[in-house]
Design a protein around this motif. Structure first.
Motif, PDB file in Angstrom:
ATOM      1  N   GLN A 237       1.015  -1.644  -0.138  1.00 24.66           N
ATOM      2  CA  GLN A 237       0.250   0.377   0.378  1.00 24.66           C
ATOM      3  C   GLN A 237       0.906   0.913   0.558  1.00 24.66           C
ATOM      4  N   THR A 238       2.224   1.288   0.607  1.00 29.69           N
ATOM      5  CA  THR A 238       3.139   2.439   0.986  1.00 29.69           C
ATOM      6  C   THR A 238       3.411   2.382  -0.947  1.00 29.69           C
ATOM      7  N   ILE A 239       4.635   1.200  -1.242  1.00 27.08           N
ATOM      8  CA  ILE A 239       4.726   1.787  -2.344  1.00 27.08           C
ATOM      9  C   ILE A 239       4.242   1.696  -3.575  1.00 27.08           C
ATOM     10  N   ARG A 240       3.175   0.901  -3.596  1.00 28.39           N
ATOM     11  CA  ARG A 240       2.192   0.938  -4.644  1.00 28.39           C
ATOM     12  C   ARG A 240       2.593  -0.120  -5.622  1.00 28.39           C
ATOM     13  N   GLU A 241       2.772  -1.080  -5.287  1.00 27.57           N
ATOM     14  CA  GLU A 241       3.844  -2.019  -6.132  1.00 27.57           C
ATOM     15  C   GLU A 241       3.870  -3.391  -6.085  1.00 27.57           C
ATOM     16  N   LYS A 242       3.481  -4.482  -7.088  1.00 30.89           N
ATOM     17  CA  LYS A 242       3.377  -5.960  -6.359  1.00 30.89           C
ATOM     18  C   LYS A 242       5.091  -6.642  -5.736  1.00 30.89           C
ATOM     19  N   LEU A 243       4.624  -7.161  -4.363  1.00 33.03           N
ATOM     20  CA  LEU A 243       6.107  -7.643  -3.964  1.00 33.03           C
ATOM     21  C   LEU A 243       5.918  -9.382  -4.181  1.00 33.03           C
ATOM     22  N   PRO A 244       7.374  -9.245  -4.496  1.00 31.80           N
ATOM     23  CA  PRO A 244       8.256 -11.221  -4.841  1.00 31.80           C
ATOM     24  C   PRO A 244       7.014 -12.079  -4.547  1.00 31.80           C
ATOM     25  N   GLU A 245       7.250 -13.188  -4.861  1.00 28.06           N
ATOM     26  CA  GLU A 245       6.818 -13.875  -4.195  1.00 28.06           C
ATOM     27  C   GLU A 245       7.152 -14.619  -3.192  1.00 28.06           C
ATOM     28  N   GLY A 246       6.551 -15.168  -2.106  1.00 26.52           N
ATOM     29  CA  GLY A 246       7.577 -15.796  -0.629  1.00 26.52           C
ATOM     30  C   GLY A 246       7.721 -14.091   0.166  1.00 26.52           C
ATOM     31  N   PHE A 247       7.996 -13.021  -0.671  1.00 28.20           N
ATOM     32  CA  PHE A 247       8.356 -11.830  -0.202  1.00 28.20           C
ATOM     33  C   PHE A 247       8.194 -12.088   1.687  1.00 28.20           C
ATOM     34  N   GLN A 248       9.342 -11.717   2.328  1.00 28.55           N
ATOM     35  CA  GLN A 248       9.787 -11.823   3.634  1.00 28.55           C
ATOM     36  C   GLN A 248       8.788 -13.424   4.294  1.00 28.55           C
ATOM     37  N   ARG A 249       9.296 -14.409   3.618  1.00 25.19           N
ATOM     38  CA  ARG A 249       8.577 -15.648   4.860  1.00 25.19           C
ATOM     39  C   ARG A 249       9.859 -16.455   4.339  1.00 25.19           C
ATOM     40  N   ALA A 250      10.112 -17.035   5.195  1.00 24.52           N
ATOM     41  CA  ALA A 250      11.839 -17.395   5.772  1.00 24.52           C
ATOM     42  C   ALA A 250      12.819 -18.261   4.532  1.00 24.52           C
ATOM     43  N   GLU A 251      11.641 -18.857   4.030  1.00 21.97           N
ATOM     44  CA  GLU A 251      12.891 -19.090   2.524  1.00 21.97           C
ATOM     45  C   GLU A 251      13.785 -18.131   1.788  1.00 21.97           C
ATOM     46  N   TYR A 252      12.711 -17.139   1.778  1.00 20.47           N
ATOM     47  CA  TYR A 252      13.139 -16.126   1.262  1.00 20.47           C
ATOM     48  C   TYR A 252      14.043 -14.652   2.017  1.00 20.47           C
ATOM     49  N   LEU A 253      13.815 -14.320   2.857  1.00 21.46           N
ATOM     50  CA  LEU A 253      15.084 -14.395   3.371  1.00 21.46           C
ATOM     51  C   LEU A 253      16.270 -15.335   3.533  1.00 21.46           C
ATOM     52  N   LEU A 254      16.529 -16.296   3.756  1.00 20.39           N
ATOM     53  CA  LEU A 254      17.734 -17.442   3.758  1.00 20.39           C
ATOM     54  C   LEU A 254      18.210 -17.415   1.957  1.00 20.39           C
ATOM     55  N   ASP A 255      17.400 -17.022   1.024  1.00 18.95           N
ATOM     56  CA  ASP A 255      18.355 -16.899   0.523  1.00 18.95           C
ATOM     57  C   ASP A 255      18.489 -15.736   0.284  1.00 18.95           C
ATOM     58  N   HIS A 256      17.947 -14.717   1.328  1.00 23.98           N
ATOM     59  CA  HIS A 256      19.190 -13.317   0.826  1.00 23.98           C
ATOM     60  C   HIS A 256      20.290 -13.252   2.478  1.00 23.98           C
ATOM     61  N   GLY A 257      20.491 -14.256   2.437  1.00 17.83           N
ATOM     62  CA  GLY A 257      21.562 -14.051   4.239  1.00 17.83           C
ATOM     63  C   GLY A 257      20.813 -13.699   5.132  1.00 17.83           C
ATOM     64  N   MET A 258      19.953 -13.782   5.734  1.00 14.36           N
ATOM     65  CA  MET A 258      19.349 -12.985   6.618  1.00 14.36           C
ATOM     66  C   MET A 258      19.322 -14.449   7.959  1.00 14.36           C
ATOM     67  N   LEU A 259      19.119 -14.895   7.309  1.00 16.15           N
ATOM     68  CA  LEU A 259      19.172 -16.224   8.139  1.00 16.15           C
ATOM     69  C   LEU A 259      20.015 -17.294   7.718  1.00 16.15           C
ATOM     70  N   ASP A 260      20.067 -18.638   8.918  1.00 21.18           N
ATOM     71  CA  ASP A 260      21.486 -19.840   8.625  1.00 21.18           C
ATOM     72  C   ASP A 260      20.814 -20.729   8.395  1.00 21.18           C
ATOM     73  N   ARG A 261      19.741 -20.826   8.850  1.00 26.73           N
ATOM     74  CA  ARG A 261      18.710 -22.120   8.295  1.00 26.73           C
ATOM     75  C   ARG A 261      17.494 -21.822   8.314  1.00 26.73           C
ATOM     76  N   VAL A 262      17.007 -22.682   7.495  1.00 25.95           N
ATOM     77  CA  VAL A 262      15.188 -23.482   7.864  1.00 25.95           C
ATOM     78  C   VAL A 262      14.865 -23.941   8.185  1.00 25.95           C
ATOM     79  N   THR A 263      14.462 -24.890   9.325  1.00 32.50           N
ATOM     80  CA  THR A 263      14.216 -26.412   9.805  1.00 32.50           C
ATOM     81  C   THR A 263      13.339 -26.478  10.140  1.00 32.50           C
ATOM     82  N   HIS A 264      12.850 -28.075   9.651  1.00 28.70           N
ATOM     83  CA  HIS A 264      11.025 -28.684   9.691  1.00 28.70           C
ATOM     84  C   HIS A 264      11.188 -28.522  11.779  1.00 28.70           C
ATOM     85  N   ARG A 265      10.015 -28.861  12.514  1.00 34.01           N
ATOM     86  CA  ARG A 265       9.931 -28.846  13.080  1.00 34.01           C
ATOM     87  C   ARG A 265       9.916 -29.840  14.226  1.00 34.01           C
TER      88      ARG A 265
END
Length: 310
Positions: A237-265
């Motif tokens: 709503q702020t930037i008035r643009e469509k965000l990428p698929e899976g944006f801000q999800r764990a897998e997206y953050l892992l691909d962009h270096g903000m997480l070390d692991r995504v692990t099943h419970r």
């Protein structure tokens, strides 16, 4: 065909013999719509058997699965001032607290405990999203400080499970002040040379993400967890643009270096055991490394022992 015998009588019998079925026996998966039997869901750590969707889990349920034999002891958390701002919206703040306490059975939004995982002593803290969206108030700040102080005193690593909608609006600026307070608590662990491991669960947002949830030595997330400061809808709503698929999800953050692991419970416990032992300089855990039960003495030996005591 006898209409009364074959249709009317069975219908009447079914009406009088009908039993009420409890509504909480089945849970519908919000991702795939599959109906899941509550016992099977609990045995699977609240993970959908059909689509592997990770549903919410309470801190106590998480600790029962995390600690060896489900054995842990709670760490006492100092009680803050109740309703310091005398806040009222549609309800009084104390009334909201009482309602949350009644529905969850917990004192507040964070539980702190100590115990062993894979025979490795740790201190753990977990947020309960069901308690006012796991919001960060003064109690949560006190809980993290108490967990850090206990970990430093016992020289144990601290494992924190985050799940929050952000700061607690009913406490205003006092809630926001928990961000620097918890940052100082994390610094205490770093100065003591103790590991601080964060497991980000769905959802972790707002001031929690902007403070202690992203300061871990190791950052782990559960699959498809939403991790952000501002939510994707607000950003769109702020930037008035469509965000990428899976944006801000764990897998997206892992691909962009903000997480070390995504692990099943279901694999998280073993991974935490490996990481904590590695960071604490311990040898790798041995599967089944538990003390053998003491053999029961034979009746004759037991009688002789009792006679010797007399």
């Amino acid at each position: 065909m006898n209409w009364i015998t074959n249709y009317v009588r069975p219908k009447i019998n079914s009406l009088f013999s009908r039993r009420e079925v409890p509504e909480n026996l089945w849970t519908k998966c919000p991702e795939c719509g599959q109906m899941l039997f509550h016992r099977e869901l609990a045995d699977n750590l609240n993970v959908c058997n059909s689509c592997d969707h990770h549903m919410a889990i309470t801190p106590r349920e998480r600790f029962n699965a995390l600690f060896d034999g489900g054995v842990f002891s709670e760490v006492k958390v100092p009680e803050p001032v109740t309703d310091p701002l005398h806040f009222r919206d549609q309800k009084r703040y104390p009334d909201r607290l009482k309602a949350a306490q009644k529905s969850t059975g917990e004192r507040e939004a964070m539980l702190v405990a100590e115990g062993e995982i894979g025979r490795t002593p740790i201190v753990a803290a977990a947020q309960d999203f069901a308690f006012m969206a796991g919001s960060m108030g003064m109690y949560v700040g006190n809980a993290i400080i108490a967990a850090a102080e206990r970990a430093v005193k016992l020289k144990r690593p601290l494992v924190l499970f985050s799940a929050a909608g952000g700061a607690r609006m009913q406490e205003g600026i006092l809630s926001l002040m928990q961000m620097p307070r918890t940052t100082v608590a994390v610094e205490m662990l770093k100065e003591a040379g103790l590991p601080y491991i964060v497991v980000l669960t769905h959802p972790t947002t707002g001031g929690v993400t902007a403070s202690y949830a992203m300061l871990g030595d190791v950052q782990i997330a559960e699959p498809n967890a939403l991790i952000c400061f501002a939510g994707p809808r607000v950003i769109e709503q702020t930037i008035r643009e469509k965000l990428p698929e899976g944006f801000q999800r764990a897998e997206y953050l892992l691909d962009h270096g903000m997480l070390d692991r995504v692990t099943h419970r279901k694999k998280l416990r073993e991974e935490l055991i490996t990481i904590t032992r590695l960071l604490m300089g311990k040898t790798p855990a041995v599967a089944g490394d538990l003390p053998a039960p003491k053999p029961e003495p034979a009746p004759a030996e037991q009688a002789a022992t009792e006679a010797a005591k007399k």
